[in-house]
Design a protein around this motif. Structure first.
Motif, PDB file in Angstrom:
ATOM      1  N   THR A  71       0.868  -1.183   0.000  1.00  0.00           N
ATOM      2  CA  THR A  71       0.000   0.000   0.000  1.00  0.00           C
ATOM      3  C   THR A  71       0.903   1.231   0.000  1.00  0.00           C
ATOM      4  OG1 THR A  71      -0.022   0.211   2.411  1.00  0.00           O
ATOM      5  CG2 THR A  71      -1.697  -1.231   1.428  1.00  0.00           C
ATOM      6  N   GLU A  72       0.312   2.374  -0.309  1.00  0.00           N
ATOM      7  CA  GLU A  72       1.081   3.609  -0.349  1.00  0.00           C
ATOM      8  C   GLU A  72       1.789   3.827   0.996  1.00  0.00           C
ATOM      9  OE1 GLU A  72      -1.405   6.784  -1.958  1.00  0.00           O
ATOM     10  OE2 GLU A  72       0.037   8.194  -1.073  1.00  0.00           O
ATOM     11  N   LEU A  73       1.034   3.626   2.082  1.00  0.00           N
ATOM     12  CA  LEU A  73       1.615   3.804   3.420  1.00  0.00           C
ATOM     13  C   LEU A  73       2.650   2.722   3.720  1.00  0.00           C
ATOM     14  CD1 LEU A  73      -1.695   4.603   5.354  1.00  0.00           C
ATOM     15  CD2 LEU A  73       0.102   6.243   4.743  1.00  0.00           C
ATOM     16  N   GLY A  74       2.390   1.508   3.206  1.00  0.00           N
ATOM     17  CA  GLY A  74       3.314   0.398   3.421  1.00  0.00           C
ATOM     18  C   GLY A  74       4.657   0.672   2.765  1.00  0.00           C
ATOM     19  N   VAL A  75       4.636   1.230   1.578  1.00  0.00           N
ATOM     20  CA  VAL A  75       5.877   1.546   0.866  1.00  0.00           C
ATOM     21  C   VAL A  75       6.680   2.587   1.654  1.00  0.00           C
ATOM     22  CG1 VAL A  75       6.821   2.579  -1.237  1.00  0.00           C
ATOM     23  CG2 VAL A  75       4.931   0.941  -1.403  1.00  0.00           C
ATOM     24  N   GLN A  76       5.970   3.586   2.159  1.00  0.00           N
ATOM     25  CA  GLN A  76       6.649   4.604   2.980  1.00  0.00           C
ATOM     26  C   GLN A  76       7.257   3.983   4.230  1.00  0.00           C
ATOM     27  OE1 GLN A  76       4.411   8.252   3.866  1.00  0.00           O
ATOM     28  NE2 GLN A  76       3.119   7.849   2.090  1.00  0.00           N
ATOM     29  N   ALA A  77       6.469   3.104   4.872  1.00  0.00           N
ATOM     30  CA  ALA A  77       6.941   2.475   6.107  1.00  0.00           C
ATOM     31  C   ALA A  77       8.173   1.619   5.842  1.00  0.00           C
ATOM     32  CB  ALA A  77       5.835   1.622   6.729  1.00  0.00           C
ATOM     33  N   LYS A  78       8.161   0.895   4.727  1.00  0.00           N
ATOM     34  CA  LYS A  78       9.256  -0.001   4.386  1.00  0.00           C
ATOM     35  C   LYS A  78      10.567   0.776   4.241  1.00  0.00           C
ATOM     36  CE  LYS A  78      10.306  -3.949   1.424  1.00  0.00           C
ATOM     37  NZ  LYS A  78      11.691  -3.614   1.079  1.00  0.00           N
ATOM     38  N   ASN A  79      10.436   1.966   3.696  1.00  0.00           N
ATOM     39  CA  ASN A  79      11.581   2.842   3.545  1.00  0.00           C
ATOM     40  C   ASN A  79      12.272   3.104   4.878  1.00  0.00           C
ATOM     41  OD1 ASN A  79      13.125   4.376   1.761  1.00  0.00           O
ATOM     42  ND2 ASN A  79      11.240   5.096   0.750  1.00  0.00           N
ATOM     43  N   TYR A  80      11.446   3.420   5.881  1.00  0.00           N
ATOM     44  CA  TYR A  80      12.005   3.655   7.221  1.00  0.00           C
ATOM     45  C   TYR A  80      12.633   2.387   7.775  1.00  0.00           C
ATOM     46  CZ  TYR A  80       9.722   8.206   7.480  1.00  0.00           C
ATOM     47  OH  TYR A  80       9.347   9.501   7.253  1.00  0.00           O
ATOM     48  N   ILE A  81      11.902   1.269   7.637  1.00  0.00           N
ATOM     49  CA  ILE A  81      12.370   0.000   8.205  1.00  0.00           C
ATOM     50  C   ILE A  81      13.689  -0.415   7.555  1.00  0.00           C
ATOM     51  CG2 ILE A  81      11.839  -2.469   8.474  1.00  0.00           C
ATOM     52  CD1 ILE A  81       8.812  -1.568   8.449  1.00  0.00           C
ATOM     53  N   ASP A  82      13.745  -0.326   6.205  1.00  0.00           N
ATOM     54  CA  ASP A  82      14.948  -0.736   5.483  1.00  0.00           C
ATOM     55  C   ASP A  82      16.161   0.099   5.868  1.00  0.00           C
ATOM     56  OD1 ASP A  82      13.547  -2.685   4.278  1.00  0.00           O
ATOM     57  OD2 ASP A  82      13.327  -1.690   2.331  1.00  0.00           O
ATOM     58  N   ASN A  83      15.909   1.345   6.257  1.00  0.00           N
ATOM     59  CA  ASN A  83      17.021   2.203   6.661  1.00  0.00           C
ATOM     60  C   ASN A  83      17.300   2.116   8.163  1.00  0.00           C
ATOM     61  OD1 ASN A  83      17.831   3.449   4.146  1.00  0.00           O
ATOM     62  ND2 ASN A  83      15.810   4.417   4.151  1.00  0.00           N
ATOM     63  N   GLY A  84      16.645   1.145   8.794  1.00  0.00           N
ATOM     64  CA  GLY A  84      16.894   0.926  10.215  1.00  0.00           C
ATOM     65  C   GLY A  84      16.265   1.965  11.122  1.00  0.00           C
ATOM     66  N   ASN A  85      15.241   2.658  10.619  1.00  0.00           N
ATOM     67  CA  ASN A  85      14.581   3.679  11.434  1.00  0.00           C
ATOM     68  C   ASN A  85      13.218   3.212  11.930  1.00  0.00           C
ATOM     69  OD1 ASN A  85      16.605   5.685  11.096  1.00  0.00           O
ATOM     70  ND2 ASN A  85      15.851   6.022   9.012  1.00  0.00           N
ATOM     71  N   LEU A  86      12.752   3.875  12.973  1.00  0.00           N
ATOM     72  CA  LEU A  86      11.416   3.594  13.480  1.00  0.00           C
ATOM     73  C   LEU A  86      10.383   4.197  12.530  1.00  0.00           C
ATOM     74  CD1 LEU A  86      11.644   4.319  17.303  1.00  0.00           C
ATOM     75  CD2 LEU A  86      11.216   2.120  16.200  1.00  0.00           C
ATOM     76  N   VAL A  87       9.283   3.491  12.343  1.00  0.00           N
ATOM     77  CA  VAL A  87       8.196   4.042  11.531  1.00  0.00           C
ATOM     78  C   VAL A  87       7.524   5.155  12.344  1.00  0.00           C
ATOM     79  CG1 VAL A  87       6.035   3.501  10.376  1.00  0.00           C
ATOM     80  CG2 VAL A  87       7.869   1.807  10.418  1.00  0.00           C
ATOM     81  N   PRO A  88       7.415   6.370  11.768  1.00  0.00           N
ATOM     82  CA  PRO A  88       6.836   7.475  12.533  1.00  0.00           C
ATOM     83  C   PRO A  88       5.389   7.197  12.960  1.00  0.00           C
ATOM     84  CG  PRO A  88       7.768   8.251  10.450  1.00  0.00           C
ATOM     85  CD  PRO A  88       7.792   6.760  10.423  1.00  0.00           C
ATOM     86  N   ALA A  89       5.043   7.733  14.119  1.00  0.00           N
ATOM     87  CA  ALA A  89       3.709   7.515  14.680  1.00  0.00           C
ATOM     88  C   ALA A  89       2.608   7.980  13.718  1.00  0.00           C
ATOM     89  CB  ALA A  89       3.590   8.243  16.009  1.00  0.00           C
ATOM     90  N   GLU A  90       2.871   9.062  12.978  1.00  0.00           N
ATOM     91  CA  GLU A  90       1.863   9.598  12.050  1.00  0.00           C
ATOM     92  C   GLU A  90       1.494   8.564  10.986  1.00  0.00           C
ATOM     93  OE1 GLU A  90       4.506  11.252  13.011  1.00  0.00           O
ATOM     94  OE2 GLU A  90       3.622  12.982  14.076  1.00  0.00           O
ATOM     95  N   LEU A  91       2.503   7.825  10.561  1.00  0.00           N
ATOM     96  CA  LEU A  91       2.289   6.810   9.528  1.00  0.00           C
ATOM     97  C   LEU A  91       1.453   5.650  10.078  1.00  0.00           C
ATOM     98  CD1 LEU A  91       3.206   6.785   6.632  1.00  0.00           C
ATOM     99  CD2 LEU A  91       5.244   5.517   7.279  1.00  0.00           C
ATOM    100  N   VAL A  92       1.787   5.226  11.282  1.00  0.00           N
ATOM    101  CA  VAL A  92       1.027   4.154  11.923  1.00  0.00           C
ATOM    102  C   VAL A  92      -0.419   4.622  12.138  1.00  0.00           C
ATOM    103  CG1 VAL A  92       0.860   2.650  13.942  1.00  0.00           C
ATOM    104  CG2 VAL A  92       3.101   3.272  13.043  1.00  0.00           C
ATOM    105  N   ALA A  93      -0.555   5.863  12.570  1.00  0.00           N
ATOM    106  CA  ALA A  93      -1.891   6.416  12.807  1.00  0.00           C
ATOM    107  C   ALA A  93      -2.710   6.414  11.516  1.00  0.00           C
ATOM    108  CB  ALA A  93      -1.777   7.830  13.368  1.00  0.00           C
TER     109      ALA A  93
END
Ligand code: ZN
Length: 220
Positions: free
Chosen positions: A47-69
């Motif tokens: 999903t659009e949000l999933g692709v954004q989240a994956k970006n954070y995860i792949d770079n070893g970062n936490l997924v921002p709360a706004e995205l989870v929300a």
């Protein structure tokens, strides 16, 4: 405001939240919105949000709360507002709770109760540091309550059991500290609104669930 059961499940690591989340969801026909699951689903489905989240995860970062929300909002749009909801893993601190209440507001819903499984640090250590896992089949053992038949070997695969990083003493200590510092203020916040069902998590999971049921029934 609608009369749905909208509950948050909260508790330190080792409190048995995963098991109870499933129990509660089954019993009260709740849509279980678990942060880990919706993140995984969004990433897997690209999903659009999933692709954004994956970006954070792949770079070893936490997924921002706004995205989870935003993912939670999408899920609620999908399931609608006439069902019961149980939230596990979000909100986790006061800041996330602001986002969370905003979403509920948009659906004309509000938190009915927070189920807080409270458990002593000593019990958490005893539960988690004695846990061993088979690296081959992922079967979980407990050195006291559910030991392997042969010394530290998986009953099925006969390979050496390991301790997961998450179950190591210093990691648990850190996670308990984070819970006290960031998550526990949420309990205080909902206590002021008389919405907290505090459950003694030091008991076995059947008793814990019985107490959760009596607690929830007081809110219905
Ligand atoms: Zn095994």
């Amino acid at each position: 405001m609608k009369d749905n059961l909208v509950c948050i499940l909260i508790g330190p690591p080792g409190a048995g939240k995963g098991t109870q989340a499933k129990n509660i969801a089954n019993r009260y026909k709740c849509k279980l919105v678990s942060t880990g699951d919706i993140l995984r689903e969004n990433v897997e489905n690209n999903t659009e949000l999933g692709v954004q989240a994956k970006n954070y995860i792949d770079n070893g970062n936490l997924v921002p709360a706004e995205l989870v929300a935003a993912m939670i909002k999408n899920t609620m749009e999908l399931y609608g507002i006439n069902i019961n909801y149980l939230f596990d893993g979000f909100p986790r601190d006061i800041e996330q709770n602001v986002l969370f209440e905003k979403i509920l507001n948009e659906f004309d819903l509000s938190v009915k109760a927070m189920i807080y499984i409270n458990i002593e640090d000593d019990v958490v250590f005893d539960r988690l540091t004695n846990r061993r896992i088979c690296p081959k089949c992922n079967r979980v053992y407990h050195l006291k309550f559910y030991p392997p038949k042969f010394d530290n070997l998986c009953d099925d695969c006969k390979v050496e059991l390991i301790t997961r990083d998450d179950d190591k003493k210093d990691v648990i200590k850190k996670r308990l500290e984070v819970f006290q510092k960031l998550t526990h203020p949420l309990v205080e916040y909902y206590k002021k609104q008389n919405k907290v069902i505090e459950i003694n998590g030091n008991k076995n999971s059947e008793d814990v669930f019985k107490n959760i049921i009596s607690g929830i029934n007081c809110f219905r």
